[in-house]
Design a protein around this motif. Sequence first.
Motif, PDB file in Angstrom:
ATOM      1  N   PRO A  61       0.774  -1.007  -0.003  1.00  0.00           N
ATOM      2  CA  PRO A  61      -0.036  -0.134  -0.011  1.00  0.00           C
ATOM      3  C   PRO A  61       0.868   1.278   0.083  1.00  0.00           C
ATOM      4  O   PRO A  61       1.808   1.235   0.540  1.00  0.00           O
ATOM      5  N   GLY A  62       0.321   2.328  -0.755  1.00  0.00           N
ATOM      6  CA  GLY A  62       0.996   3.684  -0.908  1.00  0.00           C
ATOM      7  C   GLY A  62       2.119   3.608  -1.735  1.00  0.00           C
ATOM      8  O   GLY A  62       2.598   4.690  -1.830  1.00  0.00           O
ATOM      9  N   HIS A  63       2.480   2.665  -2.538  1.00  0.00           N
ATOM     10  CA  HIS A  63       3.564   2.640  -3.416  1.00  0.00           C
ATOM     11  C   HIS A  63       3.020   2.801  -4.761  1.00  0.00           C
ATOM     12  O   HIS A  63       1.725   2.628  -5.029  1.00  0.00           O
ATOM     13  N   ALA A  64       3.703   3.667  -5.659  1.00  0.00           N
ATOM     14  CA  ALA A  64       3.379   3.655  -7.404  1.00  0.00           C
ATOM     15  C   ALA A  64       2.931   2.332  -7.665  1.00  0.00           C
ATOM     16  O   ALA A  64       3.796   1.405  -7.635  1.00  0.00           O
ATOM     17  N   PRO A  65       2.153   2.081  -8.407  1.00  0.00           N
ATOM     18  CA  PRO A  65       1.793   0.860  -9.176  1.00  0.00           C
ATOM     19  C   PRO A  65       2.765   0.210  -9.827  1.00  0.00           C
ATOM     20  O   PRO A  65       3.251  -0.882 -10.070  1.00  0.00           O
ATOM     21  N   LEU A  66       3.637   1.291 -10.506  1.00  0.00           N
ATOM     22  CA  LEU A  66       4.725   0.740 -11.585  1.00  0.00           C
ATOM     23  C   LEU A  66       5.846   1.923 -11.179  1.00  0.00           C
ATOM     24  O   LEU A  66       5.340   3.382 -11.213  1.00  0.00           O
ATOM     25  N   LEU A  79       6.413  -3.638 -10.254  1.00  0.00           N
ATOM     26  CA  LEU A  79       4.967  -3.586 -10.209  1.00  0.00           C
ATOM     27  C   LEU A  79       4.499  -4.011  -8.774  1.00  0.00           C
ATOM     28  O   LEU A  79       4.850  -4.812  -8.101  1.00  0.00           O
ATOM     29  N   SER A  80       3.889  -2.931  -8.113  1.00  0.00           N
ATOM     30  CA  SER A  80       3.492  -3.007  -6.692  1.00  0.00           C
ATOM     31  C   SER A  80       1.957  -2.861  -6.688  1.00  0.00           C
ATOM     32  O   SER A  80       1.443  -1.842  -6.266  1.00  0.00           O
ATOM     33  N   MET A  81       1.341  -3.944  -6.977  1.00  0.00           N
ATOM     34  CA  MET A  81      -0.026  -3.932  -6.870  1.00  0.00           C
ATOM     35  C   MET A  81      -0.955  -4.807  -6.030  1.00  0.00           C
ATOM     36  O   MET A  81      -1.979  -4.358  -5.920  1.00  0.00           O
ATOM     37  N   ARG A  82      -0.557  -5.639  -5.158  1.00  0.00           N
ATOM     38  CA  ARG A  82      -1.107  -6.144  -4.289  1.00  0.00           C
ATOM     39  C   ARG A  82      -1.622  -5.299  -3.095  1.00  0.00           C
ATOM     40  O   ARG A  82      -0.639  -4.829  -2.360  1.00  0.00           O
ATOM     41  N   GLY A  83      -2.786  -5.507  -2.530  1.00  0.00           N
ATOM     42  CA  GLY A  83      -3.082  -4.675  -1.387  1.00  0.00           C
ATOM     43  C   GLY A  83      -2.950  -3.186  -1.569  1.00  0.00           C
ATOM     44  O   GLY A  83      -2.633  -2.633  -0.500  1.00  0.00           O
ATOM     45  N   ASN A  84      -2.819  -2.715  -2.615  1.00  0.00           N
ATOM     46  CA  ASN A  84      -2.655  -1.158  -3.222  1.00  0.00           C
ATOM     47  C   ASN A  84      -3.658  -0.461  -3.849  1.00  0.00           C
ATOM     48  O   ASN A  84      -4.067  -0.517  -4.728  1.00  0.00           O
ATOM     49  N   PRO A  85      -4.470   0.109  -2.965  1.00  0.00           N
ATOM     50  CA  PRO A  85      -5.500   0.957  -3.441  1.00  0.00           C
ATOM     51  C   PRO A  85      -5.213   2.031  -4.573  1.00  0.00           C
ATOM     52  O   PRO A  85      -5.836   2.515  -5.370  1.00  0.00           O
ATOM     53  N   GLN A  86      -3.792   2.594  -4.546  1.00  0.00           N
ATOM     54  CA  GLN A  86      -3.541   3.375  -5.670  1.00  0.00           C
ATOM     55  C   GLN A  86      -3.458   2.932  -7.172  1.00  0.00           C
ATOM     56  O   GLN A  86      -3.771   3.409  -8.012  1.00  0.00           O
ATOM     57  N   VAL A  87      -3.745   1.396  -7.094  1.00  0.00           N
ATOM     58  CA  VAL A  87      -3.949   0.713  -8.498  1.00  0.00           C
ATOM     59  C   VAL A  87      -5.210   1.039  -9.051  1.00  0.00           C
ATOM     60  O   VAL A  87      -5.070   1.638 -10.256  1.00  0.00           O
ATOM     61  N   ASP A  92      -8.757   4.496 -12.654  1.00  0.00           N
ATOM     62  CA  ASP A  92     -10.094   5.071 -12.585  1.00  0.00           C
ATOM     63  C   ASP A  92      -9.471   6.601 -13.300  1.00  0.00           C
ATOM     64  O   ASP A  92     -10.626   7.133 -14.025  1.00  0.00           O
ATOM     65  N   SER A  93      -8.371   7.030 -13.448  1.00  0.00           N
ATOM     66  CA  SER A  93      -7.930   8.240 -14.293  1.00  0.00           C
ATOM     67  C   SER A  93      -7.951   7.891 -15.577  1.00  0.00           C
ATOM     68  O   SER A  93      -7.653   8.950 -16.466  1.00  0.00           O
ATOM     69  N   ILE A  94      -7.788   6.711 -16.292  1.00  0.00           N
ATOM     70  CA  ILE A  94      -7.430   6.229 -17.556  1.00  0.00           C
ATOM     71  C   ILE A  94      -8.612   5.884 -18.418  1.00  0.00           C
ATOM     72  O   ILE A  94      -9.416   5.168 -17.615  1.00  0.00           O
ATOM     73  N   ASP A  95      -9.097   6.567 -19.509  1.00  0.00           N
ATOM     74  CA  ASP A  95     -10.108   6.106 -20.121  1.00  0.00           C
ATOM     75  C   ASP A  95      -9.676   4.755 -20.846  1.00  0.00           C
ATOM     76  O   ASP A  95      -8.562   4.337 -21.217  1.00  0.00           O
TER      77      ASP A  95
END
Length: 230
Positions: A61-66, A79-87, A92-95
């Motif tokens: 959590p809190g890390h940039a996804p990439l 890639l830091s994607m697990r348990g990371n709401p930033q992902v 959501d910001s990307i079409d």
Amino acid sequence: MLRRLFTTLILLSGALSQTARSADLTAQETRWLQGIWPVVSHAREALALPLDLVVQPQDAPGHAPLALGFVDGRCKLVLSMRGNPQVQRQLDSIDPALLTATLELMAAHELGHCRRYLDGAWHGTPAGFVAAHAPDNLAPDLRQAWLAMRSTRREEGYGDLVGLAWTRERHPELYARLHAWLVAERSAELIPGSHHDTLDWLALAKDPAALAGRTMFEAAHGAWMRGLKD
């Protein structure tokens, strides 16, 4: 930029088809790996960059996804994607129609950091450029933090231009939309002059003709130099 690499990493090498079959990867991780693969393949094969892919196996959590790490002379796309709401916030910001091209832009941005590390230029400035002095009223520790912030801002500006240079070359029909997305990302909760305030460089790159060069790094360099102010 990744500020810290965890000690437990999964190093992913070989073809993406082999990577994607790993039972250890989530569907989301596989999608992102597929999205960034054209950039990774180009970096390894055409540019001969020493580049590895890393997936954090634990919650981050809190890390940039990439993000980008640098270990023993090799660049690590992490890639830091697990348990990371930033992902999800990033997605959501990307079409959805722009997802693949945006993931490529993000990966190319990180390779801009890789190139600077490999060149020994990280946080360095070109010959003849005089960086601004920290305000005299700052305490010594805050003075160092201020200088580090300004250095990081320059590196983020270069990374953004590399990402846009890749877009210009590979997705010219999407350039205006991806440029607008990046401006919106950098404008959100903006603190002028802070680490991710790259708007001066993005303004220079609104016209894709500003990013011409033999490689995405050369294409970014000229605009980056023109945007250096302090």
